[in-house]
Motif scaffolding. Sequence first.
Motif, mmCIF file in Angstrom:
data_model
loop_
_atom_site.group_PDB
_atom_site.id
_atom_site.type_symbol
_atom_site.label_atom_id
_atom_site.label_comp_id
_atom_site.label_asym_id
_atom_site.label_seq_id
_atom_site.Cartn_x
_atom_site.Cartn_y
_atom_site.Cartn_z
ATOM 1 N N ARG A 446 0.998 -1.388 -0.035
ATOM 2 C CA ARG A 446 -0.396 0.374 -0.243
ATOM 3 C C ARG A 446 1.024 1.432 -0.148
ATOM 4 N NH1 ARG A 446 -2.673 1.232 5.709
ATOM 5 N NH2 ARG A 446 -0.150 1.218 5.420
ATOM 6 N N THR A 447 1.820 1.595 1.217
ATOM 7 C CA THR A 447 3.105 2.378 0.728
ATOM 8 C C THR A 447 3.570 2.743 -0.340
ATOM 9 O OG1 THR A 447 3.074 2.205 3.498
ATOM 10 C CG2 THR A 447 4.949 3.148 2.405
ATOM 11 N N TYR A 448 4.065 1.673 -1.198
ATOM 12 C CA TYR A 448 4.829 2.181 -2.228
ATOM 13 C C TYR A 448 3.798 2.336 -3.038
ATOM 14 C CZ TYR A 448 6.306 0.531 -6.712
ATOM 15 O OH TYR A 448 6.741 0.271 -7.550
ATOM 16 N N LEU A 449 2.606 2.258 -3.629
ATOM 17 C CA LEU A 449 1.634 2.525 -4.172
ATOM 18 C C LEU A 449 1.066 3.324 -4.210
ATOM 19 C CD1 LEU A 449 -0.505 -0.954 -4.681
ATOM 20 C CD2 LEU A 449 0.609 -0.535 -5.823
ATOM 21 N N MET A 450 0.296 4.180 -2.771
ATOM 22 C CA MET A 450 0.523 5.505 -3.012
ATOM 23 C C MET A 450 1.635 5.896 -2.661
ATOM 24 S SD MET A 450 -1.419 4.977 0.303
ATOM 25 C CE MET A 450 -3.163 6.413 0.435
ATOM 26 N N GLU A 451 2.615 6.563 -3.001
ATOM 27 C CA GLU A 451 3.949 7.034 -3.006
ATOM 28 C C GLU A 451 3.959 7.449 -4.545
ATOM 29 O OE1 GLU A 451 7.392 5.544 -0.877
ATOM 30 O OE2 GLU A 451 6.441 6.388 1.203
ATOM 31 N N ARG A 452 3.903 6.215 -5.026
ATOM 32 C CA ARG A 452 4.379 6.457 -6.620
ATOM 33 C C ARG A 452 2.901 6.651 -7.550
ATOM 34 N NH1 ARG A 452 7.389 2.713 -9.743
ATOM 35 N NH2 ARG A 452 6.628 3.948 -10.659
ATOM 36 N N ALA A 453 1.918 6.922 -6.772
ATOM 37 C CA ALA A 453 0.598 7.635 -7.265
ATOM 38 C C ALA A 453 0.716 8.698 -6.557
ATOM 39 C CB ALA A 453 -0.548 6.738 -6.629
ATOM 40 N N GLY A 454 2.026 9.728 -5.807
ATOM 41 C CA GLY A 454 1.964 10.784 -4.676
ATOM 42 C C GLY A 454 0.837 11.019 -3.966
ATOM 43 N N LEU A 455 0.043 10.213 -3.831
ATOM 44 C CA LEU A 455 -0.807 10.192 -2.141
ATOM 45 C C LEU A 455 0.352 10.211 -1.209
ATOM 46 C CD1 LEU A 455 -3.710 8.348 -4.089
ATOM 47 C CD2 LEU A 455 -3.178 9.846 -4.511
ATOM 48 N N MET A 456 -0.720 10.765 -0.446
ATOM 49 C CA MET A 456 -0.173 10.890 0.826
ATOM 50 C C MET A 456 -1.889 9.932 2.262
ATOM 51 S SD MET A 456 1.122 13.266 4.149
ATOM 52 C CE MET A 456 2.689 13.776 2.588
ATOM 53 N N ALA A 457 -1.337 8.886 2.922
ATOM 54 C CA ALA A 457 -2.305 8.664 3.417
ATOM 55 C C ALA A 457 -2.551 9.417 5.080
ATOM 56 C CB ALA A 457 -1.953 7.230 4.502
#
Length: 460
Positions: A446-457
């Motif tokens: 999840r962390t990898y995918l969100m970082e690659r998409a430029g998203l922050m939890a």
Amino acid sequence: MTVSHTQDSVDQRDAEVGAALRAPAGRPILLTGGTVLTLDPAVGNLLGDVLIDDGRIAAVGVDLKAQAGEHAIVVDARHAIVMPGLIDSHLHAWLGQLRGISQGLDFPGYMQLVHGEVAAHYRPEDMYTGNLIAALVALDAGVTTILDNSHNARSLDHMSAAVQGLADAKIRAVHATAPPVDGSVPVPDWLNTVERLRERYFSSEDQLLTVRLMDLAPTEQVWRYARDHDLWVTTEMGAHVTNLGDLADAGLLTEKHTFNHCVALPENDWKRIGDAGAAVNLCTRSDTHFGLGQVVPPVDQALDAGITPGLSTDNETTYLSDMLAEMQHLVTVHRGYTFGRVAAGEQAVQLTPRQVLEFGTLGGAANCGLSHLTGSLTPGKQADVVLLRKTDVNTSLATNAFTTVVGFANRSNIDTVFVAGRIRKWRGRLVGHDLSSVLKEAAASRTYLMERAGLMADRF
């Protein structure tokens, strides 16, 4: 001291039975004294036993100890409702690690976030992790079969990893493969890869996993390929589809079709689907959450067309995958809708708890093309069986077993789960998985995918 000693004895006995179930060595398994909901009219419901042998239901009846034999593993089910495993007819399992990412979004917002920003960054290992965690969540909630709608098949490696995730979860699953929504994989290339996937994983029909195609919208190319290669097709269906009649006229609409959602379908399309013997599943919570058109799913339309619908949770980007919650929500919204119709002078009939449980079992089996294998506790079918505790604080005192399941139970009451006669959950805990390791891998994905998409939890 007496109570403590008695509890110690029960715990010791459970530990011994649990160990035997993990390594049954061909021994039959006898579930004794349960409140048995078979969902098979020919067998009926009873207070009694279920005998499992060689992965199948050998018998259902009263006092089967002699038939089981002295070497059987005996499971005390006196405090449980024994029922068929639940079946989720439509789950995008590859999104398992993105739990809650689209909460509050409408459908266009979901499509942009998930398919426009995140999906392209999936690696094969992310497909594996999503499917594994989603399948374990399902098993934990008494779901023994899922129809995995996998519309992010970017390569053979991605597809293989998704299948391996299901295999490692040890759930029964139908893998419905589809190319990415963004169009980055041409349909002919994807179909060629499907054949390679079938050769690698699906050369035998004697296994927990089967494969089919998923078509985001009905197309002659995919449906003709499916017919020519003896494959089922799952399709996202709604009022936006205008070519079902053309496909039916071309002889491409058959009993080997499953339709998701089915929001606001015209009456003639319901007739086409019913006449073809195809299957339908309803997304009780998802359609409302994403604003797809109907607060109440079209359950009456399905029943009028002679279809016992399945139920589905869709995906975990908005809420927890939970078939018990799906059934309970359907009963509630449909009751309100039906009362309104009656007040308006219309003829309308309430759903019964038994009907809704049938949707979550027999209807699901029809959607999966597995009615001959699962969906009821019928002797000869594979032993996909769930024990739901009826003695917990929220399930005690109820006067009707179907109402207990559909009106009072939740996933915490799922005590024991068998898939094809093999133990998957025992006394409230999943068996055979290092959950801390699985969750760690899912969090990293999840962390990898969100970082690659430029998203922050945002934790809050």
